[in-house]
Design a protein around this motif. Structure first.
Motif, PDB file in Angstrom:
ATOM      1  N   THR A 260       0.827  -1.209   0.000  1.00 61.86           N
ATOM      2  CA  THR A 260       0.000   0.000   0.000  1.00 61.86           C
ATOM      3  C   THR A 260       0.858   1.254   0.000  1.00 61.86           C
ATOM      4  OG1 THR A 260      -1.738  -1.193   1.211  1.00 61.86           O
ATOM      5  CG2 THR A 260      -1.824   1.219   1.236  1.00 61.86           C
ATOM      6  N   ALA A 261       1.957   1.227   0.774  1.00 63.75           N
ATOM      7  CA  ALA A 261       2.870   2.371   0.806  1.00 63.75           C
ATOM      8  C   ALA A 261       3.524   2.572  -0.538  1.00 63.75           C
ATOM      9  CB  ALA A 261       3.920   2.163   1.900  1.00 63.75           C
ATOM     10  N   TYR A 262       3.951   1.468  -1.208  1.00 65.80           N
ATOM     11  CA  TYR A 262       4.534   1.592  -2.537  1.00 65.80           C
ATOM     12  C   TYR A 262       3.522   2.220  -3.519  1.00 65.80           C
ATOM     13  CZ  TYR A 262       8.106  -1.607  -0.751  1.00 65.80           C
ATOM     14  OH  TYR A 262       9.091  -2.180  -0.024  1.00 65.80           O
ATOM     15  N   GLU A 263       2.295   1.753  -3.425  1.00 64.49           N
ATOM     16  CA  GLU A 263       1.260   2.257  -4.351  1.00 64.49           C
ATOM     17  C   GLU A 263       1.035   3.749  -4.164  1.00 64.49           C
ATOM     18  OE1 GLU A 263      -3.429   1.362  -5.506  1.00 64.49           O
ATOM     19  OE2 GLU A 263      -2.522   0.425  -3.735  1.00 64.49           O
ATOM     20  N   ARG A 264       1.009   4.185  -2.924  1.00 62.42           N
ATOM     21  CA  ARG A 264       0.784   5.601  -2.667  1.00 62.42           C
ATOM     22  C   ARG A 264       1.996   6.435  -3.054  1.00 62.42           C
ATOM     23  NH1 ARG A 264      -2.124   5.266   3.336  1.00 62.42           N
ATOM     24  NH2 ARG A 264      -4.081   4.289   2.611  1.00 62.42           N
ATOM     25  N   LEU A 266       4.327   5.666  -5.401  1.00 64.25           N
ATOM     26  CA  LEU A 266       4.625   5.607  -6.833  1.00 64.25           C
ATOM     27  C   LEU A 266       3.328   5.734  -7.625  1.00 64.25           C
ATOM     28  CD1 LEU A 266       7.200   2.675  -6.703  1.00 64.25           C
ATOM     29  CD2 LEU A 266       7.688   5.122  -6.798  1.00 64.25           C
ATOM     30  N   GLN A 267       2.765   6.906  -7.646  1.00 63.36           N
ATOM     31  CA  GLN A 267       1.507   7.144  -8.355  1.00 63.36           C
ATOM     32  C   GLN A 267       1.778   7.868  -9.659  1.00 63.36           C
ATOM     33  OE1 GLN A 267      -1.218   9.215  -5.836  1.00 63.36           O
ATOM     34  NE2 GLN A 267      -1.658   7.431  -4.550  1.00 63.36           N
ATOM     35  N   GLY A 268       1.005   7.586 -10.689  1.00 61.43           N
ATOM     36  CA  GLY A 268       1.105   8.255 -11.978  1.00 61.43           C
ATOM     37  C   GLY A 268       2.458   7.980 -12.605  1.00 61.43           C
ATOM     38  N   SER A 269       3.102   9.053 -13.069  1.00 62.35           N
ATOM     39  CA  SER A 269       4.404   8.932 -13.744  1.00 62.35           C
ATOM     40  C   SER A 269       5.579   9.014 -12.766  1.00 62.35           C
ATOM     41  CB  SER A 269       4.538  10.042 -14.796  1.00 62.35           C
ATOM     42  OG  SER A 269       4.450  11.321 -14.165  1.00 62.35           O
ATOM     43  N   ASN A 270       5.258   9.098 -11.476  1.00 58.03           N
ATOM     44  CA  ASN A 270       6.322   9.191 -10.469  1.00 58.03           C
ATOM     45  C   ASN A 270       6.893   7.799 -10.205  1.00 58.03           C
ATOM     46  OD1 ASN A 270       8.037  10.030  -8.459  1.00 58.03           O
ATOM     47  ND2 ASN A 270       6.451  10.025  -6.871  1.00 58.03           N
ATOM     48  N   SER A 271       8.103   7.507 -10.720  1.00 60.13           N
ATOM     49  CA  SER A 271       8.769   6.209 -10.487  1.00 60.13           C
ATOM     50  C   SER A 271      10.144   6.391  -9.879  1.00 60.13           C
ATOM     51  CB  SER A 271       8.887   5.440 -11.823  1.00 60.13           C
ATOM     52  OG  SER A 271       9.661   6.183 -12.746  1.00 60.13           O
ATOM     53  N   THR A 272      10.414   7.601  -9.394  1.00 66.76           N
ATOM     54  CA  THR A 272      11.734   7.891  -8.822  1.00 66.76           C
ATOM     55  C   THR A 272      11.579   8.289  -7.371  1.00 66.76           C
ATOM     56  OG1 THR A 272      12.518   8.673 -10.962  1.00 66.76           O
ATOM     57  CG2 THR A 272      13.792   9.317  -9.022  1.00 66.76           C
ATOM     58  N   MET A 273      12.431   7.674  -6.526  1.00 64.01           N
ATOM     59  CA  MET A 273      12.425   8.005  -5.109  1.00 64.01           C
ATOM     60  C   MET A 273      13.866   8.191  -4.646  1.00 64.01           C
ATOM     61  SD  MET A 273       9.531   5.442  -3.577  1.00 64.01           S
ATOM     62  CE  MET A 273       9.656   6.243  -1.982  1.00 64.01           C
ATOM     63  N   VAL A 274      14.131   9.204  -3.882  1.00 65.44           N
ATOM     64  CA  VAL A 274      15.464   9.461  -3.320  1.00 65.44           C
ATOM     65  C   VAL A 274      15.425   9.027  -1.868  1.00 65.44           C
ATOM     66  CG1 VAL A 274      17.247  11.169  -2.850  1.00 65.44           C
ATOM     67  CG2 VAL A 274      15.833  11.377  -4.899  1.00 65.44           C
ATOM     68  N   ILE A 275      16.107   7.905  -1.564  1.00 59.19           N
ATOM     69  CA  ILE A 275      16.049   7.328  -0.231  1.00 59.19           C
ATOM     70  C   ILE A 275      17.296   6.463  -0.041  1.00 59.19           C
ATOM     71  CG2 ILE A 275      14.754   5.255  -0.887  1.00 59.19           C
ATOM     72  CD1 ILE A 275      13.086   5.678   1.683  1.00 59.19           C
ATOM     73  N   ALA A 276      17.652   6.233   1.173  1.00 62.93           N
ATOM     74  CA  ALA A 276      18.846   5.402   1.455  1.00 62.93           C
ATOM     75  C   ALA A 276      18.628   3.987   0.966  1.00 62.93           C
ATOM     76  CB  ALA A 276      19.151   5.424   2.937  1.00 62.93           C
ATOM     77  N   PRO A 277      19.645   3.351   0.366  1.00 62.22           N
ATOM     78  CA  PRO A 277      19.461   1.994  -0.186  1.00 62.22           C
ATOM     79  C   PRO A 277      19.159   0.960   0.880  1.00 62.22           C
ATOM     80  CG  PRO A 277      21.385   3.045  -1.138  1.00 62.22           C
ATOM     81  CD  PRO A 277      20.964   3.919  -0.035  1.00 62.22           C
ATOM     82  N   ASP A 278      19.661   1.189   2.106  1.00 64.49           N
ATOM     83  CA  ASP A 278      19.428   0.191   3.151  1.00 64.49           C
ATOM     84  C   ASP A 278      18.188   0.484   3.955  1.00 64.49           C
ATOM     85  OD1 ASP A 278      20.357   2.505   4.185  1.00 64.49           O
ATOM     86  OD2 ASP A 278      21.807   1.584   5.587  1.00 64.49           O
ATOM     87  N   SER A 279      17.328   1.366   3.458  1.00 66.29           N
ATOM     88  CA  SER A 279      16.106   1.687   4.176  1.00 66.29           C
ATOM     89  C   SER A 279      15.166   0.495   4.179  1.00 66.29           C
ATOM     90  CB  SER A 279      15.407   2.876   3.510  1.00 66.29           C
ATOM     91  OG  SER A 279      14.167   3.114   4.105  1.00 66.29           O
ATOM     92  N   GLU A 280      14.446   0.341   5.291  1.00 65.00           N
ATOM     93  CA  GLU A 280      13.492  -0.760   5.405  1.00 65.00           C
ATOM     94  C   GLU A 280      12.340  -0.625   4.419  1.00 65.00           C
ATOM     95  OE1 GLU A 280      12.116  -0.959   9.367  1.00 65.00           O
ATOM     96  OE2 GLU A 280      14.080  -1.529  10.224  1.00 65.00           O
ATOM     97  N   PHE A 281      12.229   0.555   3.840  1.00 59.59           N
ATOM     98  CA  PHE A 281      11.130   0.776   2.895  1.00 59.59           C
ATOM     99  C   PHE A 281      11.267  -0.116   1.668  1.00 59.59           C
ATOM    100  CE2 PHE A 281       8.921   3.115  -0.486  1.00 59.59           C
ATOM    101  CZ  PHE A 281       7.680   3.269   0.110  1.00 59.59           C
ATOM    102  N   PHE A 282      12.506  -0.479   1.325  1.00 59.32           N
ATOM    103  CA  PHE A 282      12.739  -1.313   0.138  1.00 59.32           C
ATOM    104  C   PHE A 282      12.902  -2.789   0.468  1.00 59.32           C
ATOM    105  CE2 PHE A 282      14.182   2.868  -1.304  1.00 59.32           C
ATOM    106  CZ  PHE A 282      13.427   2.986  -2.459  1.00 59.32           C
TER     107      PHE A 282
END
Length: 294
Positions: A260-264, A266-282
């Protein structure tokens, strides 16, 4: 031949004298036989009557009820409010001998002048007497006033051989100079009444609008309250469902929340995120979470 002519002349003379000696009295009139201006006979019954030819003459008077319209006069009732009164009278000749003696050769013209001279003072006397106001004259008491006028006029008109049958007031108006002031006062009163009605209408409209606004506020507040209660109950049920799902399978619930967090994010044409690679989000994107489970 001469005897025949004399007889014819004599017959013509007799006819001529007879014609000038006879007259007819109509049922609608009275007649006086005058001799050198003096009354010699009174003929009141209809039919054939006699007079001395060439010496006596016949004067006829109407025996029917006649009418007289008086000239408008001003009267001042006890309230000092001047009125213009227009009256008419009905009368008849009651005593033809006295009538002739009173009016002479003037006939009905003089009689009506004298009758009007009787009526006008009587009208002023009655309508200007104590206790008679303009409102009295214009009220139902008007009939009693005209009866008093008729009685007074009848008593005085008998002196000229007339019987006043009735007197009526045709019109009772204000003088012309007072009409404008009266109409202006009436107009001002109507305008004041109209302004009062408009003010009362505006006041009533304000009350209705205030009540309507209050009703709107109450309805909106009550609806908002019910909506908040319904929304709160729905949130509680949703949270209860989420809690139940988390308790049944925590790993799946964590996965669902991540998706659900990924869906919110990465909406529309937004496919880029600036975040630490070791973040738990990924964790579920790079397989870390899957390897940790294994």
């Amino acid at each position: 031949m001469k005897k025949g002519s004399v007889a014819l002349i004599a017959a013509a003379a007799v006819v001529f004298v007879a014609v000038n000696s006879l007259f007819i009295v109509d049922e609608r009139e009275k007649a006086l036989v005058l001799q050198f201006g003096q009354i010699k006979a009174v003929k009141e019954d209809p039919g054939l009557a006699f007079k001395i030819p060439f010496i006596q003459e016949v004067v006829r008077y109407d025996d029917r009820i006649l009418s007289l319209d008086t000239q408008p006069i001003e009267v001042t009732p006890s309230d000092d409010r001047r009125l213009v009164v227009d009256a008419f009278a009905r009368y008849r000749i009651s005593d033809v001998v006295q009538f002739r003696q009173a009016v002479g050769v003037g006939g009905m013209r003089v009689a009506e002048q004298r009758l009007e001279a009787i009526l006008n003072p009587q009208i002023r006397a009655v309508l200007g007497s104590d206790g008679v106001t303009s409102n009295t004259i214009l009220s139902s008491d008007r009939g009693a006033l005209t009866a008093r006028i008729t009685a007074g006029a009848r008593a005085r008109a008998l002196d000229i051989g007339l019987d006043v049958v009735d007197v009526r007031l045709k019109q009772t108006n204000l003088p012309t100079q007072n009409l404008d002031a009266t109409f202006a006062r009436m107009r001002a009163e109507r305008e004041r009444e109209a302004a009062d009605e408009i003010a009362r209408g505006e006041e009533a409209a304000q009350r209705v609008r205030a009540q309507a606004d209050r009703t709107v506020v109450e309805l909106v507040s009550e609806s908002q309250k019910e909506a908040d209660i319904t929304r709160g109950e729905a949130d509680a049920r949703r949270n209860a469902i989420f809690a139940g799902a988390f308790g049944a399978d925590p790993e799946f619930f964590e996965f669902y929340r991540s998706m659900t967090a990924y869906e919110r994010a990465l909406q529309g044409s937004n496919s880029t995120m600036v975040i630490a690679p070791d973040s738990e989000f990924f964790d579920y994107l790079d397989g870390t979470a899957a390897r940790a489970d294994r």
